[in-house]
Design a protein around this motif. Sequence first.
Motif, short mmCIF file in Angstrom:
data_model
loop_
_atom_site.label_atom_id
_atom_site.label_comp_id
_atom_site.label_asym_id
_atom_site.label_seq_id
_atom_site.Cartn_x
_atom_site.Cartn_y
_atom_site.Cartn_z
N GLN A 167 0.82 -1.21 0.00
CA GLN A 167 0.00 0.00 0.00
C GLN A 167 0.85 1.27 0.00
OE1 GLN A 167 -2.55 0.46 3.41
NE2 GLN A 167 -0.86 0.25 4.84
N ARG A 168 2.14 1.15 0.26
CA ARG A 168 3.03 2.31 0.25
C ARG A 168 3.52 2.67 -1.15
NH1 ARG A 168 4.38 3.47 5.53
NH2 ARG A 168 3.83 1.85 7.01
N ILE A 169 3.21 1.83 -2.14
CA ILE A 169 3.60 2.09 -3.52
C ILE A 169 2.49 2.89 -4.19
CG2 ILE A 169 4.06 1.00 -5.75
CD1 ILE A 169 5.31 -1.33 -4.23
N SER A 170 2.87 3.92 -4.91
CA SER A 170 1.87 4.76 -5.57
C SER A 170 1.11 3.94 -6.62
CB SER A 170 2.52 5.97 -6.24
OG SER A 170 3.42 5.55 -7.23
N GLY A 171 -0.21 4.11 -6.63
CA GLY A 171 -1.07 3.39 -7.57
C GLY A 171 -1.55 2.06 -7.04
N VAL A 172 -1.10 1.64 -5.85
CA VAL A 172 -1.51 0.37 -5.26
C VAL A 172 -2.39 0.66 -4.05
CG1 VAL A 172 -0.75 -1.78 -4.17
CG2 VAL A 172 0.58 -0.79 -6.04
N THR A 173 -3.55 0.04 -4.02
CA THR A 173 -4.45 0.17 -2.87
C THR A 173 -4.77 -1.21 -2.33
OG1 THR A 173 -6.39 0.17 -4.30
CG2 THR A 173 -5.51 2.32 -3.67
N ILE A 174 -5.15 -1.25 -1.05
CA ILE A 174 -5.53 -2.53 -0.46
C ILE A 174 -6.92 -2.40 0.14
CG2 ILE A 174 -3.14 -3.15 0.03
CD1 ILE A 174 -3.66 -2.54 2.97
N SER A 175 -7.56 -3.54 0.30
CA SER A 175 -8.89 -3.58 0.88
C SER A 175 -8.77 -3.90 2.37
CB SER A 175 -9.71 -4.68 0.19
OG SER A 175 -10.91 -4.90 0.87
N HIS A 176 -9.69 -3.40 3.15
CA HIS A 176 -9.70 -3.69 4.58
C HIS A 176 -10.96 -4.45 4.97
CE1 HIS A 176 -6.09 -1.65 5.98
NE2 HIS A 176 -6.34 -0.76 5.05
N TYR A 177 -11.42 -5.32 4.08
CA TYR A 177 -12.57 -6.19 4.38
C TYR A 177 -12.08 -7.62 4.59
CZ TYR A 177 -15.23 -2.24 2.65
OH TYR A 177 -15.74 -0.99 2.46
N ALA A 178 -12.82 -8.39 5.37
CA ALA A 178 -12.44 -9.77 5.64
C ALA A 178 -12.36 -10.58 4.34
CB ALA A 178 -13.41 -10.41 6.61
N THR A 179 -13.32 -10.40 3.44
CA THR A 179 -13.29 -10.99 2.11
C THR A 179 -13.79 -9.95 1.11
OG1 THR A 179 -15.52 -11.92 2.26
CG2 THR A 179 -13.72 -13.33 2.98
N ALA A 180 -13.45 -10.13 -0.13
CA ALA A 180 -13.82 -9.15 -1.15
C ALA A 180 -15.34 -9.05 -1.33
CB ALA A 180 -13.18 -9.52 -2.48
N ASN A 181 -16.06 -10.13 -1.09
CA ASN A 181 -17.51 -10.15 -1.31
C ASN A 181 -18.31 -9.81 -0.06
OD1 ASN A 181 -16.90 -11.01 -3.89
ND2 ASN A 181 -17.09 -13.17 -3.36
N ASP A 182 -17.65 -9.41 1.02
CA ASP A 182 -18.34 -9.17 2.28
C ASP A 182 -17.93 -7.83 2.89
OD1 ASP A 182 -19.83 -9.45 4.55
OD2 ASP A 182 -18.64 -11.05 5.42
N PRO A 183 -18.47 -6.72 2.39
CA PRO A 183 -18.08 -5.41 2.90
C PRO A 183 -18.64 -5.10 4.29
CG PRO A 183 -19.77 -5.17 1.25
CD PRO A 183 -19.41 -6.63 1.28
N ASP A 184 -19.42 -6.01 4.85
CA ASP A 184 -19.97 -5.78 6.19
C ASP A 184 -18.99 -6.13 7.30
OD1 ASP A 184 -22.36 -4.91 5.14
OD2 ASP A 184 -23.23 -6.93 5.11
N HIS A 185 -17.95 -6.89 6.98
CA HIS A 185 -17.00 -7.32 7.99
C HIS A 185 -15.64 -6.68 7.72
CE1 HIS A 185 -20.15 -10.41 8.30
NE2 HIS A 185 -19.87 -10.30 9.60
N TYR A 186 -15.30 -5.70 8.54
CA TYR A 186 -14.06 -4.97 8.41
C TYR A 186 -12.91 -5.79 8.99
CZ TYR A 186 -10.68 -1.19 8.94
OH TYR A 186 -9.57 -0.41 8.88
N SER A 187 -11.74 -5.69 8.38
CA SER A 187 -10.54 -6.37 8.86
C SER A 187 -9.49 -5.33 9.22
CB SER A 187 -10.00 -7.30 7.77
OG SER A 187 -8.76 -7.85 8.16
N ALA A 188 -8.80 -5.53 10.33
CA ALA A 188 -7.77 -4.58 10.76
C ALA A 188 -6.57 -4.62 9.81
CB ALA A 188 -7.32 -4.89 12.18
N GLU A 189 -6.28 -5.79 9.26
CA GLU A 189 -5.18 -5.93 8.32
C GLU A 189 -5.69 -5.85 6.90
OE1 GLU A 189 -2.79 -9.37 8.88
OE2 GLU A 189 -2.66 -9.10 11.04
N GLY A 190 -4.84 -5.40 6.00
CA GLY A 190 -5.21 -5.33 4.61
C GLY A 190 -5.34 -6.72 4.01
N SER A 191 -6.20 -6.84 2.99
CA SER A 191 -6.39 -8.16 2.40
C SER A 191 -6.24 -8.15 0.89
CB SER A 191 -7.74 -8.75 2.81
OG SER A 191 -8.78 -7.88 2.48
#
Length: 180
Positions: A48-72
């Motif tokens: 995530q420190r590289i420009s143009g790269v983003t990470i998700s903070h959800y437990a799984t990509a299909n479940d935006p209701d469950h937040y994860s402390a670590e990037g996934s």
Amino acid sequence: MTEIVVTGLRKSVEAAAARKEKAEQIIDSIVADDIGKLPDASVTEVLQRISGVTISHYATANDPDHYSAEGSGVAIRGLSQVNSLLNGHESFSANNGRALSFEDVPPELMAAVDVYKSQSANLIEGGIGGTVDLRTHMPFDFDGQKIAGSIKGNYGDFAKTANPEGSLMYSNTWETPYGR
């Protein structure tokens, strides 16, 4: 008398810049000195420190209701179809995609992380967003003994359970009558 030793990251920054300059495609690179010095728990968080790269903070990509402390999940330029290489060879995991589970890789094992934002003929197809190449430390990368490690843990107050994690890298070289 007290001895003070000052070390810098100039060589690692120069190595990353030289790698970008010599590349035939658009590439960003973080080399070992940078990775080892970052307070990140996984390669996903390093990415995530590289420009143009983003990470998700959800437990799984299909479940935006469950937040994860670590990037996934990793996305390059907004596209989540990211291909992954391990030391230049194609690799995959069971995370319903073409990329490794970067969050499972400790930064201490990495010599460098390269993010290819444009494809070339020698890269395997499939990474519409780009390709991430994890380059691990190799034998004889270090002179003498090297130890790196990390320990962390999560405590779930609802489940009343702890989840410890740790990683350790140890390397040593010796001079023998037959060589190093």
